[in-house]
Design a protein around this motif. Structure first.
Motif, PDB file in Angstrom:
ATOM      1  N   SER A   1       0.802  -1.231   0.000  1.00 34.32           N
ATOM      2  CA  SER A   1       0.000   0.000   0.000  1.00 34.32           C
ATOM      3  C   SER A   1       0.837   1.283   0.000  1.00 34.32           C
ATOM      4  O   SER A   1       0.329   2.357   0.313  1.00 34.32           O
ATOM      5  CB  SER A   1      -1.013   0.013   1.152  1.00 34.32           C
TER       6      SER A   1
ATOM      7  N   ALA B   1       2.819   4.633  -1.294  1.00 34.11           N
ATOM      8  CA  ALA B   1       2.540   5.672  -2.286  1.00 34.11           C
ATOM      9  C   ALA B   1       3.650   5.647  -3.340  1.00 34.11           C
ATOM     10  O   ALA B   1       4.829   5.702  -3.008  1.00 34.11           O
ATOM     11  CB  ALA B   1       2.468   7.039  -1.622  1.00 34.11           C
TER      12      ALA B   1
ATOM     13  N   VAL C   1      -2.149  -0.124  -8.810  1.00 33.71           N
ATOM     14  CA  VAL C   1      -3.358   0.125  -8.011  1.00 33.71           C
ATOM     15  C   VAL C   1      -4.073  -1.193  -7.735  1.00 33.71           C
ATOM     16  O   VAL C   1      -4.562  -1.434  -6.624  1.00 33.71           O
ATOM     17  CB  VAL C   1      -4.279   1.151  -8.710  1.00 33.71           C
TER      18      VAL C   1
ATOM     19  N   TYR D   1      -1.430  -0.486  -4.222  1.00 31.78           N
ATOM     20  CA  TYR D   1      -0.606   0.713  -4.064  1.00 31.78           C
ATOM     21  C   TYR D   1      -1.431   1.958  -4.395  1.00 31.78           C
ATOM     22  O   TYR D   1      -2.384   1.907  -5.160  1.00 31.78           O
ATOM     23  CB  TYR D   1       0.625   0.654  -4.979  1.00 31.78           C
ATOM     24  N   SER D   2      -1.030   3.074  -3.833  1.00 30.61           N
ATOM     25  CA  SER D   2      -1.596   4.374  -4.166  1.00 30.61           C
ATOM     26  C   SER D   2      -0.671   5.002  -5.197  1.00 30.61           C
ATOM     27  O   SER D   2       0.529   5.143  -4.933  1.00 30.61           O
ATOM     28  CB  SER D   2      -1.663   5.242  -2.903  1.00 30.61           C
TER      29      SER D   2
ATOM     30  N   TRP E   1       0.246   8.144  -7.755  1.00 27.42           N
ATOM     31  CA  TRP E   1       0.115   9.563  -8.087  1.00 27.42           C
ATOM     32  C   TRP E   1       0.670   9.755  -9.493  1.00 27.42           C
ATOM     33  O   TRP E   1       1.834   9.428  -9.749  1.00 27.42           O
ATOM     34  CB  TRP E   1       0.910  10.406  -7.100  1.00 27.42           C
TER      35      TRP E   1
ATOM     36  N   GLY F   1     -10.050   8.561  -8.269  1.00 28.65           N
ATOM     37  CA  GLY F   1      -9.592   8.611  -6.882  1.00 28.65           C
ATOM     38  C   GLY F   1      -8.087   8.658  -6.718  1.00 28.65           C
ATOM     39  O   GLY F   1      -7.593   8.968  -5.635  1.00 28.65           O
ATOM     40  N   MET F   2      -7.339   8.364  -7.765  1.00 31.61           N
ATOM     41  CA  MET F   2      -5.881   8.463  -7.692  1.00 31.61           C
ATOM     42  C   MET F   2      -5.483   9.890  -8.090  1.00 31.61           C
ATOM     43  O   MET F   2      -5.975  10.421  -9.086  1.00 31.61           O
ATOM     44  CB  MET F   2      -5.189   7.464  -8.626  1.00 31.61           C
TER      45      MET F   2
END
Length: 193
Positions: free
Chosen positions: A39, A41, A58, A62-63, A65, A83-84
């Motif tokens: 998870s 970033a 994702v 994972y998040s 950006w 949402g990302m």
């Protein structure tokens, strides 16, 4: 006349989305699973539409950006990965570098930049990585130039020796090399604790 901050990618964005294959996605997923906490970033520089790289990350929890200078590609990223966080900015000047990340990926972008911009971006990545953070980027191992098949613009690889030297100069260690199923080369770097 307006400036094309995407260096030609906005004009070919639909064609790029249509032809982008899954090549490299499995390698990036394996790298993240092997090297990053669950998870974490991850900053995706030159994220395009988010397919397949960010989408795979994702999907693994994972998040991600995303940064891309093409308005159409960022719009597609936002549609594909609601949402990302995503910004339409040049990689070398993105506001996302005002925070830190456990991981950074840049697949198919570094060599599209001029030599000075490549060095600037690598420096910004080093500053944005957390201690023990990991960076994965693709570029040929040899120093070379060629014309991009979609935009027709010149692409430049600084080569493994120059990338390694610059990474060291900004506080990163070149850790490993990988190759994907399309014979694309990937550099792995780590920020020491």
């Amino acid at each position: 006349m307006t400036t094309d901050h995407s260096s030609g990618w906005e004009a070919v964005s639909n064609q790029f989305i249509a032809i982008r294959s899954q090549v490299g996605a499995a390698l990036v997923r394996d790298w993240a699973k092997d090297r990053l906490p669950q998870s974490a970033a991850i900053l995706d520089i030159g994220c395009g539409s988010g397919v397949p790289i960010a989408q795979a990350l994702v999907g693994d929890g994972y998040s991600v950006w995303g940064i891309d200078a093409s308005p159409s590609l960022i719009s597609a990223f936002r549609f594909n990965l609601p949402g990302m966080p995503a910004v339409c900015e040049t990689a070398q000047d993105s506001s996302f570098f005002n925070r830190t990340f456990a991981g950074v990926v840049s697949i198919g972008l570094i060599f599209l930049l001029g030599e000075d911009d490549q060095r600037k971006l690598l420096t910004r990545v080093a500053d944005a990585l957390e201690p023990a953070g990991r960076f994965l980027f693709s570029a040929p191992l040899e120093a070379c130039r060629w014309h991009d098949t979609l935009t027709g613009r010149v692409s430049t690889s600084l080569g493994a020796a120059a990338y390694a030297a610059h990474l060291i100069s900004v506080g990163l260690q070149l850790d490993d090399f990988r190759s994907d199923e399309g014979n694309n080369n990937y550099y792995e770097a780590v920020k020491p604790i």
